[in-house]
Design an enzyme around this catalytic site. Structure first.
Site, PDB file in Angstrom:
ATOM      1  CG  HIS A 126       0.385 -14.315  -0.565  1.00  0.00           C
ATOM      2  ND1 HIS A 126       0.696 -14.055  -1.890  1.00  0.00           N
ATOM      3  CD2 HIS A 126       0.321 -12.716  -0.233  1.00  0.00           C
ATOM      4  CE1 HIS A 126       0.527 -12.508  -2.089  1.00  0.00           C
ATOM      5  NE2 HIS A 126      -0.060 -12.234  -1.801  1.00  0.00           N
ATOM      6  CG  HIS A 134      -4.262 -10.226   3.705  1.00  0.00           C
ATOM      7  ND1 HIS A 134      -3.868  -9.078   4.571  1.00  0.00           N
ATOM      8  CD2 HIS A 134      -4.509  -9.000   2.636  1.00  0.00           C
ATOM      9  CE1 HIS A 134      -3.669  -8.449   4.753  1.00  0.00           C
ATOM     10  NE2 HIS A 134      -4.294  -8.216   3.679  1.00  0.00           N
ATOM     11  CG  LEU A 185       4.340 -10.848  -1.127  1.00  0.00           C
ATOM     12  CD1 LEU A 185       4.207 -12.508  -0.615  1.00  0.00           C
ATOM     13  CD2 LEU A 185       4.989 -12.200  -2.770  1.00  0.00           C
ATOM     14  CB  ALA A 186       2.795  -6.242  -5.424  1.00  0.00           C
ATOM     15  CG  HIS A 232      -1.978  -0.976   1.182  1.00  0.00           C
ATOM     16  ND1 HIS A 232      -3.561  -0.528   1.297  1.00  0.00           N
ATOM     17  CD2 HIS A 232      -1.695  -1.935   1.279  1.00  0.00           C
ATOM     18  CE1 HIS A 232      -4.160  -1.458   1.035  1.00  0.00           C
ATOM     19  NE2 HIS A 232      -3.076  -2.360   0.700  1.00  0.00           N
ATOM     20  CG  ASP A 281      -5.265  -9.833  -2.132  1.00  0.00           C
ATOM     21  OD1 ASP A 281      -5.547  -8.684  -1.935  1.00  0.00           O
ATOM     22  OD2 ASP A 281      -3.383  -9.831  -1.202  1.00  0.00           O
ATOM     23  CG  ASP A 317      -0.528 -17.151  -3.062  1.00  0.00           C
ATOM     24  OD1 ASP A 317      -0.155 -17.232  -2.230  1.00  0.00           O
ATOM     25  OD2 ASP A 317       0.166 -15.767  -3.425  1.00  0.00           O
TER      26      ASP A 317
END
Length: 394
Positions: free
Chosen positions: A250, A215, A307-308, A142, A274, A247
């Site tokens: 994560h 999450h 991580l994005a 963010h 996400d 996934d």
């Protein structure tokens, strides 16, 4: 009246798997699931070849898809593009998610979703506002420049929004318990995420009305033997839900399994994607708040390695949960269907195959690949039926 039946497959109705059963659909609604014997001889019947029929997936956190990021396209066309991209992978209802940004972007996204609902954009199920009221220390990808503390004026503006479901992710560092209580009384679903708060802080937020943790494990204080943190508070409360990213990047599969076994409260875990714009798109690079994010081997990162978001659909999450995590298929499906529908208080409409619910369902082949998708009783056909980005397999 358009009425038909489907047989020849196991049917997971959101609660249990029915065998030797038939799903009967009438005018875009589920009529019933019943034994596949003595069906009306005039009823059109389609027989599938094994596999499992399940409710359409319900995703409560979708940042983008089809090359579109909601923050960059906070309009009805952007919402529609995201919903269409994920529908190709069996997600028949989702919450378009706007992440930390300027106030005008956040409210443009809210207005876009409100308009999309009014126009009956297929697949749009509400909105998720993730930030900007989060902890700077746990901001993840963010934009730090937009992170801030919630004011009473913010509370009033949010409570005035005429849109439900409305889910907002906040941190205990930036939002007071009394503000959470005001938001929940207005019908807003509050989730704790991007938070470095203590077990005590998060427990107070839950008592004030927070209903979820966003999450689990990611961007939050971790489980320690003397400092249980956000993770400990989430697992220890039977009243709170927890979403989790499955996934292979994560959260380690062993930790997903441990969390499921440790979580108090029956069926309180929710699978989320996400997802970012790469889902349903051939593009490997996109902009996230003016920074470059890149897809490589199913992993999305900023240039500094942060991580994005994710490059998966909820169908990928189900396969991961039933594969590397080794969950029973019913449990994996429940996390992507019934559980999120119950969390959103939409269980009469979504997440279940039962009388009166929308006829949104998917057919998974025996190998769990996605066979077909129906929305409102009509089969969805899309040439882009294969995943363009593959979920990682540890």
């Amino acid at each position: 009246m358009t009425r038909f039946a489907i047989t020849g497959t196991d049917i997971f109705d959101g609660v249990r798997t029915r065998r030797n059963a038939a799903l009967i659909v009438a005018d875009g609604r589920i009529e019933e699931v019943r034994e596949a014997v003595d069906l009306d001889p005039d009823l059109p019947v389609e027989r599938l070849n094994g596999g499992t029929l399940a409710p359409g997936f319900v995703d409560i956190q979708v940042n983008g898809g089809g090359g579109v990021l909601l923050n960059d396209h906070p309009d009805v066309d952007g919402v529609r593009a995201i919903c269409e991209a994920h529908a190709a992978f069996g997600t028949t209802s989702l919450l378009p998610t706007v992440i930390t940004d300027r106030e005008e972007v956040t409210f443009a996204a809210i207005d876009a979703v409100k308009t999309a609902l009014a126009r009956h954009v297929t697949g749009c199920g509400g909105i998720h506002v993730e930030g900007p009221f989060i902890a700077l220390k746990r901001k993840g990808a963010h934009d730090a420049a937009c992170v801030r503390t919630m004011t009473d004026e913010d509370v009033a503006k949010l409570c005035a929004v005429d849109l439900r479901p409305f889910l907002i992710t906040v941190a205990t560092e930036s939002v007071k318990p009394e503000q959470i209580a005001t938001l929940t009384r207005a019908g807003i679903l509050v989730s704790i995420g991007h938070c470095d708060g203590s077990y005590e802080d998060v427990s107070a937020a839950i008592r004030a009305g927070a209903r979820c943790v966003t999450h689990l494990f990611n961007a939050m204080s971790q489980l320690g033997h003397r400092t249980p943190g956000v993770v400990g508070a989430a697992l220890d409360s039977a009243d709170v839900w927890a979403s989790i990213i499955a996934d292979g990047h994560h959260v380690h599969p062993a930790m997903v399994d441990l969390a499921l076994r440790a979580k108090k409260g029956e069926n309180r875990m929710i699978a989320i994607s996400d997802a970012m714009p790469t889902v349903g798109s051939a593009g490997d690079v996109f902009e996230l708040g003016g920074r470059r994010a890149t897809r490589q081997s199913g992993r999305l990162t900023l240039d500094d390695g942060t991580l994005a978001g994710c490059d998966i659909s909820l169908h990928d999450a189900v396969r991961y949960l039933a594969g590397p995590v080794r969950l029973p298929l019913e449990e994996a499906l429940r996390m992507a269907t019934a559980n999120p529908a119950r969390f959103l208080d939409r269980e009469t409409e979504r997440g279940f195959l039962r009388s009166g619910a929308a006829a949104d369902f998917v057919w998974l082949r025996d190998d769990l690949s996605l066979g077909r998708v129906w929305m409102n009783g009509r089969e969805r056909r899309d040439e882009k039926s294969e995943r363009l980005g593959q979920v990682a397999r540890p």
